[in-house]
Structure formats: C-alpha cells, structure tokens
Design an enzyme around this catalytic site. Structure first.
Site, PDB file in Angstrom:
ATOM      1  N   LYS A 282     -24.757  64.372  16.361  1.00 41.91           N
ATOM      2  CA  LYS A 282     -25.744  64.183  17.311  1.00 41.91           C
ATOM      3  C   LYS A 282     -25.161  64.859  18.422  1.00 41.91           C
ATOM      4  CE  LYS A 282     -27.938  60.420  15.173  1.00 41.91           C
ATOM      5  NZ  LYS A 282     -28.152  58.994  14.816  1.00 41.91           N
TER       6      LYS A 282
ATOM      7  N   GLN B  47     -25.966  53.413  17.853  1.00 37.87           N
ATOM      8  CA  GLN B  47     -25.883  53.739  16.415  1.00 37.87           C
ATOM      9  C   GLN B  47     -25.932  52.444  15.626  1.00 37.87           C
ATOM     10  OE1 GLN B  47     -25.778  56.778  15.113  1.00 37.87           O
ATOM     11  NE2 GLN B  47     -26.063  56.028  13.169  1.00 37.87           N
TER      12      GLN B  47
ATOM     13  N   ASP C 134     -34.505  56.965  20.433  1.00 36.70           N
ATOM     14  CA  ASP C 134     -34.652  56.645  19.068  1.00 36.70           C
ATOM     15  C   ASP C 134     -35.967  55.737  18.468  1.00 36.70           C
ATOM     16  OD1 ASP C 134     -32.699  57.326  17.255  1.00 36.70           O
ATOM     17  OD2 ASP C 134     -31.164  55.615  17.536  1.00 36.70           O
TER      18      ASP C 134
END
Ligand code: NDP
Length: 284
Positions: free
Chosen positions: A53, A97, A120
């Site tokens: 990412k 994460q 997200d």
C-alpha cells in the site's frame, strides 16, 4: 478457456495512473494527498499488505506515512495515535491494518477514525452512507469489484447477483453496491442451504469466502460473470481464489484470476479514496 479474463492488474494500473495524474494537478495547487497506514505488531501477511500500500502511494505521488507500532501497544496509545492523525492536515486517509492484536478492540479503533479520513470505508458512518446512498467512502475491495463490472460494461440492472460471504468489509458492502445498481441480490453464507442452486440462477457471482473451490463449474450458469475475491493457498502454497478457475473458465462469460484480479484493484481503490478525500478537503 472460453471465459473472457478481467485483468485486474491492467485495470488497477489504469486507475493508479489516473490517480497519479490527478495528484500532479492537486500538487500544483499546493495539496499533496496523504495516507497514513498504521500497523500494530509483526503479522507477516499484514507487513506485506502494508508495504504494498505504501509503495503504491509513493508510485502515484501521494504522501504516505507508515506508523509501525509494537504488538504490545496499549489500546489507549493506539487511540491517541489515531487522534493525532485525525488532526494532521497532511493526512487525508487513515488505514489501520487489520487484524489488530487480541487485546485491542478493533471496532473501537475504527470508530475513532475521523469518517472524513476513513478511506478503508470500515467506519459505521461509511457503512451507513453506503446503505443510504449518501457520499462516503466505499470499502476498497467491493469498490474494486464494481469497477471491474463497470469496465466490461456489464448492465447490472435487473440481473441476479449472488454474493457468497457476508462480512462487513466485503460481502455486505458488495451486496449493497450491486443493489444500488438495480441488481437483484442474494447473499449466501455458511448457513445457506442449496448454494449450488442459488449460484446456478446467478448472472453475476461474487465469491468472498476464503475457501478454495467453493465455486465449481457445475454451479455456474453459462455466460455468467464470476468475480473471485478469495485469497487462499493450494497444497503447493500457491495463491488461489475461491473459484475453480480452470473449470469455471470453461462455463463463465467473464472471470477474474487470482492472483491478478481483485487484489490489485483493492489497492488501486485505496488510492482513489485517498485522492477523493484530499479533493473534498479542497472543496470545503
Ligand atoms: P470472512 O471470513 O470475514 O467472511 C467469509 C464469509 O464466507 C462469511 O460470511 C462466511 O459465512 C462465508 N462462508 C464461509 N464458508 C462458507 C461456505 N462453505 N459457503 C458459503 N459461505 C461461506 O472473510 P472476508 O470477507 O474478510 O474475506 C473473504 C475472502 O476474501 C478471504 O479469502 C480474504 O482473504 C479475501 N479478501 C481478499 C481481498 C483482496 O483484496 N483480494 C480483500 C479482502 C478479503 P458466515 O458469515 O456464516 O460465517
């Protein structure tokens, strides 16, 4: 194979190039989109995801910050970190994460992210926005699947879509996105009886289960579009999806491969969301 391949690597490149181009224009106006990625602990898979990412951000010209924090970090300290990133004007997207270590309440941490930076799309505010059709951030994986369907020009209106899996990050938002495009949607899960009969009715199948060979050729209507979200390993340790690619490829109209399908699109949509967040900042 008779099915046409939906090449996620090529399509993701298209979106990443687009983000890079738009980022250049934004930078010329004095604003560099910024993403903060927060990793707690040393989960090897998470480390790979996070690295990919950050690398994708750098390649597209975005500013990125990786906060790699120790596995024994307290929940309070992580919440402080999120609060600090919420206030940071150089950061437009915050990604924590998952999974987090067991002593940390992941729900509490996600809810601490400013919804305006929730790239997200996991915050309850983002989920509510998707459900009600209001502007918000869509979770990257189902968002990427929708871009794949858009890319092949598939007319979803009136079509029957079967989503296998009902997680908050893939299955449920996927179903809502398909519904918003006027598909008739069936959601299947581990308690679904007659999965095969359900799938055989589908014009579009999205498999998001996490088990190899969940979808086999005898479950697919000829010509159907099959999107494989799953990420599994076969006996040889090779990455594979939830769909029997070789078999289903003989029946389906379109199919996504694993690797090279939904995975690259997920990262591309993270960049798209971060750019969008920065653009929204400019317009307020
Ligand atoms: P979850 O484990 O949260 O959800 C899996 C879903 O599959 C659940 O709803 C479960 O049902 C359902 N399920 C399990 N077994 C069966 C079965 N035999 N028949 C039908 N449904 C079943 O996983 P995620 O949604 O997070 O991820 C799904 C897959 O997608 C994983 O392989 C993951 O690695 C991959 N993934 C890939 C991404 C990418 O970028 N390519 C991103 C995110 C995920 P129930 O709710 O009843 O338990």
């Amino acid at each position: 194979m008779t099915a046409r391949l939906i090449d996620g690597t090529a399509l993701a490149k298209h979106w990443r190039d687009q983000v890079a181009q738009d980022t250049l224009a934004l930078r010329a106006r004095g604003l560099t989109p910024g993403l903060a990625v927060v990793l707690v602990g040393d989960n090897p898979a998470s480390q790979v995801y996070v690295r990919n990412k950050v690398k994708a951000c750098d390649q597209a010209g975005l500013h990125s910050v990786l906060a790699h924090l120790p596995a024994d970090l307290s929940e309070a300290a992580l919440l402080d970190k999120v609060a600090q990133l919420n206030q940071d004007p150089t950061i437009h997207g915050i990604l924590v994460q998952l999974p987090l270590p067991a002593h940390i309440n992941a729900h509490k941490v996600i809810e601490a992210i400013d919804p305006a930076k929730d790239v997200d799309g996991f915050h309850v505010a983002s989920a509510g926005a998707l459900m009600t059709g209001l502007p918000g951030f869509w979770p990257c994986t189902p968002h990427g699947c929708m871009k794949m369907l858009e890319h092949i020009g598939y007319p979803l209106s009136g079509k029957h879509a079967v989503v296998i899996g009902r997680s908050n990050i893939v299955g449920k938002p996927m179903a809502l996105m398909l519904l918003a495009q006027n598909a008739t949607v069936t959601i299947c899960h581990s308690r679904t009886t007659h999965l095969k009969a359900m799938c055989l009715q589908a014009d579009v199948i999205v498999a998001a289960v996490g088990q190899r060979n969940t979808v086999s050729a005898d479950m697919v209507k000829p010509g159907a579009v099959v999107i494989d979200v799953g990420m599994n390993r076969d006996e040889a340790g090779k990455l594979c999806g939830d769909v029997d690619f070789a078999g289903v490829g003989q029946v389906a109209g379109y199919i996504t491969p694993v690797p090279g399908g939904v995975g690259p699109m997920t990262i591309a949509m993270l960049l798209v969301n971060t750019l969008e967040s920065a653009k929204r900042r400019l317009s307020v």
